[in-house]
Design a protein around this motif. Structure first.
Motif, mmCIF file in Angstrom:
data_model
loop_
_atom_site.group_PDB
_atom_site.id
_atom_site.type_symbol
_atom_site.label_atom_id
_atom_site.label_comp_id
_atom_site.label_asym_id
_atom_site.label_seq_id
_atom_site.Cartn_x
_atom_site.Cartn_y
_atom_site.Cartn_z
ATOM 1 N N ASP A 391 0.801 -1.227 0.000
ATOM 2 C CA ASP A 391 0.000 0.000 0.000
ATOM 3 C C ASP A 391 0.832 1.274 0.000
ATOM 4 N N LEU A 392 1.907 1.335 0.816
ATOM 5 C CA LEU A 392 2.677 2.600 0.828
ATOM 6 C C LEU A 392 3.332 2.827 -0.532
ATOM 7 N N SER A 393 3.802 1.763 -1.153
ATOM 8 C CA SER A 393 4.463 1.928 -2.465
ATOM 9 C C SER A 393 3.438 2.265 -3.540
ATOM 10 N N VAL A 394 2.254 1.694 -3.437
ATOM 11 C CA VAL A 394 1.226 1.917 -4.465
ATOM 12 C C VAL A 394 0.564 3.272 -4.264
ATOM 13 N N PHE A 395 0.113 3.545 -3.052
ATOM 14 C CA PHE A 395 -0.700 4.748 -2.853
ATOM 15 C C PHE A 395 0.141 6.004 -2.594
ATOM 16 N N SER A 396 1.467 5.820 -2.427
ATOM 17 C CA SER A 396 2.322 7.027 -2.322
ATOM 18 C C SER A 396 2.329 7.766 -3.654
ATOM 19 N N THR A 397 1.873 7.094 -4.703
ATOM 20 C CA THR A 397 1.863 7.727 -6.037
ATOM 21 C C THR A 397 0.640 8.633 -6.222
ATOM 22 N N VAL A 398 -0.292 8.615 -5.251
ATOM 23 C CA VAL A 398 -1.556 9.348 -5.437
ATOM 24 C C VAL A 398 -1.420 10.791 -4.956
ATOM 25 N N PRO A 399 -1.445 11.767 -5.858
ATOM 26 C CA PRO A 399 -1.303 13.164 -5.446
ATOM 27 C C PRO A 399 -2.411 13.588 -4.477
ATOM 28 N N GLY A 400 -2.011 14.238 -3.396
ATOM 29 C CA GLY A 400 -2.996 14.790 -2.468
ATOM 30 C C GLY A 400 -3.455 13.824 -1.408
ATOM 31 N N LEU A 401 -3.098 12.542 -1.537
ATOM 32 C CA LEU A 401 -3.498 11.556 -0.525
ATOM 33 C C LEU A 401 -2.504 11.621 0.632
ATOM 34 N N GLN A 402 -3.022 11.806 1.850
ATOM 35 C CA GLN A 402 -2.154 11.853 3.029
ATOM 36 C C GLN A 402 -2.288 10.527 3.786
ATOM 37 N N ILE A 403 -1.139 9.912 4.076
ATOM 38 C CA ILE A 403 -1.125 8.570 4.661
ATOM 39 C C ILE A 403 -0.510 8.608 6.053
ATOM 40 N N GLU A 482 24.285 0.735 24.465
ATOM 41 C CA GLU A 482 25.335 -0.148 25.013
ATOM 42 C C GLU A 482 26.589 -0.132 24.155
ATOM 43 N N PHE A 483 26.428 0.320 22.925
ATOM 44 C CA PHE A 483 27.597 0.417 22.043
ATOM 45 C C PHE A 483 28.089 1.862 21.968
ATOM 46 N N GLY A 484 27.573 2.650 22.872
ATOM 47 C CA GLY A 484 28.020 4.048 22.869
ATOM 48 C C GLY A 484 27.476 4.836 21.700
ATOM 49 N N ILE A 485 26.411 4.345 21.117
ATOM 50 C CA ILE A 485 25.816 5.058 19.966
ATOM 51 C C ILE A 485 24.488 5.661 20.403
ATOM 52 N N GLY A 486 24.395 6.959 20.220
ATOM 53 C CA GLY A 486 23.176 7.637 20.616
ATOM 54 C C GLY A 486 22.208 7.723 19.456
ATOM 55 N N SER A 487 20.934 7.929 19.772
ATOM 56 C CA SER A 487 19.961 7.996 18.671
ATOM 57 C C SER A 487 18.793 8.889 19.048
ATOM 58 N N THR A 488 18.134 9.336 18.007
ATOM 59 C CA THR A 488 16.856 10.032 18.151
ATOM 60 C C THR A 488 15.817 9.138 17.485
ATOM 61 N N VAL A 489 14.788 8.754 18.202
ATOM 62 C CA VAL A 489 13.734 7.915 17.604
ATOM 63 C C VAL A 489 12.525 8.798 17.321
ATOM 64 N N THR A 490 12.092 8.800 16.070
ATOM 65 C CA THR A 490 10.952 9.652 15.695
ATOM 66 C C THR A 490 9.831 8.813 15.095
ATOM 67 N N ASP A 491 8.624 9.334 15.280
ATOM 68 C CA ASP A 491 7.431 8.764 14.632
ATOM 69 C C ASP A 491 6.782 9.903 13.860
ATOM 70 N N PRO A 492 6.853 9.877 12.521
ATOM 71 C CA PRO A 492 6.302 10.989 11.739
ATOM 72 C C PRO A 492 4.781 11.073 11.754
ATOM 73 N N ARG A 493 4.119 9.973 12.198
ATOM 74 C CA ARG A 493 2.636 9.925 12.257
ATOM 75 C C ARG A 493 2.072 10.032 10.835
ATOM 76 N N TRP A 494 2.065 11.190 10.234
ATOM 77 C CA TRP A 494 1.667 11.321 8.819
ATOM 78 C C TRP A 494 2.917 11.034 8.002
ATOM 79 N N ILE A 495 2.946 9.827 7.422
ATOM 80 C CA ILE A 495 4.230 9.354 6.867
ATOM 81 C C ILE A 495 4.417 9.721 5.398
ATOM 82 N N LEU A 496 3.309 9.890 4.671
ATOM 83 C CA LEU A 496 3.423 10.281 3.250
ATOM 84 C C LEU A 496 2.335 11.315 2.971
ATOM 85 N N PRO A 497 2.671 12.332 2.180
ATOM 86 C CA PRO A 497 4.012 12.729 1.703
ATOM 87 C C PRO A 497 4.946 13.012 2.901
#
Ligand SMILES: Cc1ncc(C[n+]2csc(CCOP(=O)(O)OP(=O)(O)O)c2C)c(N)n1
Ligand SMILES: CC(=O)[C@@H](O)[C@H](O)COP(=O)(O)O
Ligand SMILES: [Mg+2]
Length: 607
Positions: A391-403, A482-497
């Motif tokens: 669905d994300l690959s197919v409907f990401s092609t639809v202009p104006g559709l927010q996913i 634990e490997f000394g690597i820091g991160s920022t975890v995000t959730d975009p919620r509205w992922i496409l566009p």
């Protein structure tokens, strides 16, 4: 002898399917029919095409696959649908309904060209599948060719999951009531078919006699067979919801789950109290109470998509159009043109067939229709044609559709509200799983939820998790610390566009990892990569997602692990990127991750 064999088959089906899960009602309903089909027709010389294929267990038993039922729908086990790799007797592996007549038309044309009209083509289609538009395209072509022999066996049990809706169903009831005494002019004869029936679908002698008669006709013929879904097994015949259409592991005596593992309406879905579907069901009613313009549309899957509560509360605002997804979408477009806000509840994989309707009937007119895609991502036991991975690959092609992809029940409720408040097409996707535990955001920045930010090193890695995979991302963030690597975890919620704030955030990190329960190709990760490139952001992006392949049936969790949609895979992706030669960039030049390798802790093992 044959009635005894039918009894043994029934007992086997109840024992096996209750033990491992699967389609029980549909297969109990076609025991005698399938026996008669294999006695009258000579498979595989004659083609037997099963529509949807969920009712082909007896066919599999009669073609030497009894042993395989031990591993029905399990990894490397028997498919729950016909499978060309399993047997020469199987033709169609696609479990999407209403296709059988089109296959049959094609097969018949090929037989005619090859001069092999003596080889019969038989399509077995349910009354539910007959409500799909593609079936009528098939009828239109088959009926026009009087010289081509196609036998359409209409398995009429009066139900899809629920009782079949629509004018066709009324027509079929009339035909059944008329009995066989009267010759009929009916919708099939008007389309050029001979009509045989209605035939008692549980009387083998009658079935054989009528199928033989149909076989002798050198023209298209519809054999209208009357069956009972769940025949011969009390818990199925008495199951009001769907005659035990699909069950999880259940007690064979009662047909019910021993523990609360039973899904809504007897399907194999997770327990109703915790499934994403049940969360959506409640959220929809809440918004419908506040917004009278909200209506709901289903394509013959009212309860499996969670519309049951809304239908009880607001029966006049819920529409079941039959197994007719394209019609569901364009009908919703009509409703939206008239001021309603339709919510089209549908399995992700089934919406694929309505891409044009989403694109040209809804989005072209910028209409306020909300699509709620259940079974988005890996579904598991129903295999390749059921995973909602496109669905994300197919409907990401639809202009104006927010996913949007909610990460937890609170977000599902919020995002549904937001979607319905938007004056344009929107889409939400939820998986076939128990709903995630709540994941509260630390902050919301330009619409992006920040779920985790390591102390000093949060600029090492940006993890962009889509929907419920946020839980795996948070687990990976802890592992990376634990490997000394820091991160920022995000959730975009509205992922496409892609939210334009996301590439800007990526630019402030040394590495981006996106993870989605969708095809990697053309999915949300790809869209993020493109957005970064389009805005000159050079941070490397590692995209985790599903392979460009058809994925066979197996338990969902097993497939998520196999295809790397786990915390371990996210962690590994970062560790591998860390050891890869860093691209030349001022950020890395100063303190590449490799230079800060911690003590000899070894990375988590990958399967
Ligand atoms: C395009 C599509 N939409 C929805 C479904 C889900 N589905 C599976 S079986 C079924 C009901 C089929 O009813 P029918 O054809 O009458 O067969 P029965 O189960 O009664 O034997 C539905 C809606 C599907 N397989 N394909
Ligand atoms: C055959 C079919 O399309 C459905 O019955 C399918 O088995 C969906 O099952 P769940 O509702 O358990 O995902
Ligand atoms: Mg039916």
């Amino acid at each position: 002898m044959l009635p005894q064999l039918a009894g043994e088959i029934r007992a086997f089906l109840v024992e096996r399917v209750c033990a491992v899960g699967g389609h029980l009602g549909p297969n109990l309903g076609v025991v005698e029919l399938t026996l008669a089909l294999h006695r009258v027709f000579d498979s595989p010389r004659d083609a037997l095409v099963f529509d949807t294929g969920h009712q082909a267990y007896v066919h599999k038993l009669l073609t030497g696959r009894q042993k395989g039922f031990v591993g029905l729908r399990q990894e490397d086990g028997l498919s729950g649908y016909p499978s060309r790799s399993e047997s020469e007797h199987d033709l169609v592996a696609n479990s999407h309904a209403s296709t059988a007549l089109s296959y049959a038309d094609g097969l018949a044309k090929a037989r005619q060209l090859a001069g092999e009209q003596d080889r019969c083509v038989v399509a077995v289609i349910g009354d539910g599948a007959m409500t799909g538009g593609l079936a009528w395209e098939g009828l239109n072509n088959i009926g026009a060719a009087r010289e081509r022999r196609v036998v359409v066996v209409l398995n009429d049990n009066g139900r899809s999951y629920a009782p079949t809706t629509g004018a066709l169903s009324t027509h079929l009831r009339t035909l059944q009531k008329g009995g066989r005494a009267q010759t009929y002019r009916n919708v099939f004869t008007d389309l050029g078919f001979a009509y045989v029936g209605p035939v008692d679908g549980h009387n083998i002698a009658e079935l054989e006699q009528e199928l033989h008669r149909a076989r002798q006709m050198d023209r298209p013929v519809v054999v209208h067979v009357k069956t009972v879904k769940g025949k011969g097994y009390g818990p199925a015949e008495q199951d009001e919801a769907d005659h035990l259409h699909a069950v999880g592991v259940v007690d064979p005596v009662t047909g019910r789950a021993a523990v609360a593992a039973l899904g809504t309406a007897g399907t194999s879905s997770p327990s109703p109290a915790r499934s994403w579907t049940s969360v959506f069901a409640g959220a929809l009613v809440e918004v419908a109470v506040r917004r009278p313009e909200v209506v709901a549309v289903t394509a013959s899957m009212l309860r499996p998509t969670g519309l049951g509560i809304m239908a009880e509360r607001f029966p006049e605002r819920v529409f079941d159009v039959g197994i007719a997804e394209q019609h569901a979408v364009t009908s919703a477009a009509g409703m939206a043109m008239a001021g309603l806000h339709p919510v089209v509840a549908i399995y992700a994989t089934f919406l694929n067939r309505a891409l044009d309707q989403v694109l040209m009937d809804v989005a072209l007119h910028r209409l306020p229709v909300t699509f709620v895609l259940d079974r988005a991502g890996i579904t598991g036991p129903d295999g390749a044609s059921h995973h909602g991975m496109w669905d994300l690959s197919v409907f990401s092609t639809v202009p104006g559709l927010q996913i949007a992809a909610p990460r937890d029940p609170v977000q599902l409720t919020e995002l549904l509200d937001e979607a319905i408040a938007l004056d344009g097409p929107t889409m939400l996707r939820i998986p076939k799983a128990t709903a995630s535990p709540g994941m509260e955001a630390l902050a919301r920045m330009d619409g992006i939820d920040i779920l985790h930010r390591s102390s000093a090193r949060s600029l090492d890695v940006l993890i962009v998790a889509l929907g419920p995979l946020a839980a795996q991302a948070l687990k990976a963030a802890r592992e990376l610390e634990e490997f000394g690597i820091g991160s920022t975890v995000t959730d975009p919620r509205w992922i496409l566009p892609v939210n334009p704030a996301l590439p800007a955030l990526a630019a402030r990190h040394r590495l981006v990892v996106s993870v989605e329960d969708n095809l990697r190709q053309g999915g949300a990760g790809t869209a993020l990569l493109e957005a970064c490139q389009d805005t000159g952001v050079t941070t490397p992006v590692v995209r985790l997602g599903l392979p460009h392949a058809f994925i066979e049936h197996a338990p969902r969790q097993q497939l998520l692990e196999r295809y790397g949609l786990t915390a371990e895979a996210i962690t590994n992706a970062v560790l591998v990127a860390r050891s890869a030669p860093a691209p030349p960039s001022p950020m890395w030049a100063s303190a590449p991750l490799a230079a800060r390798a911690p003590s000899a802790a070894t990375p988590p093992k990958t399967t």
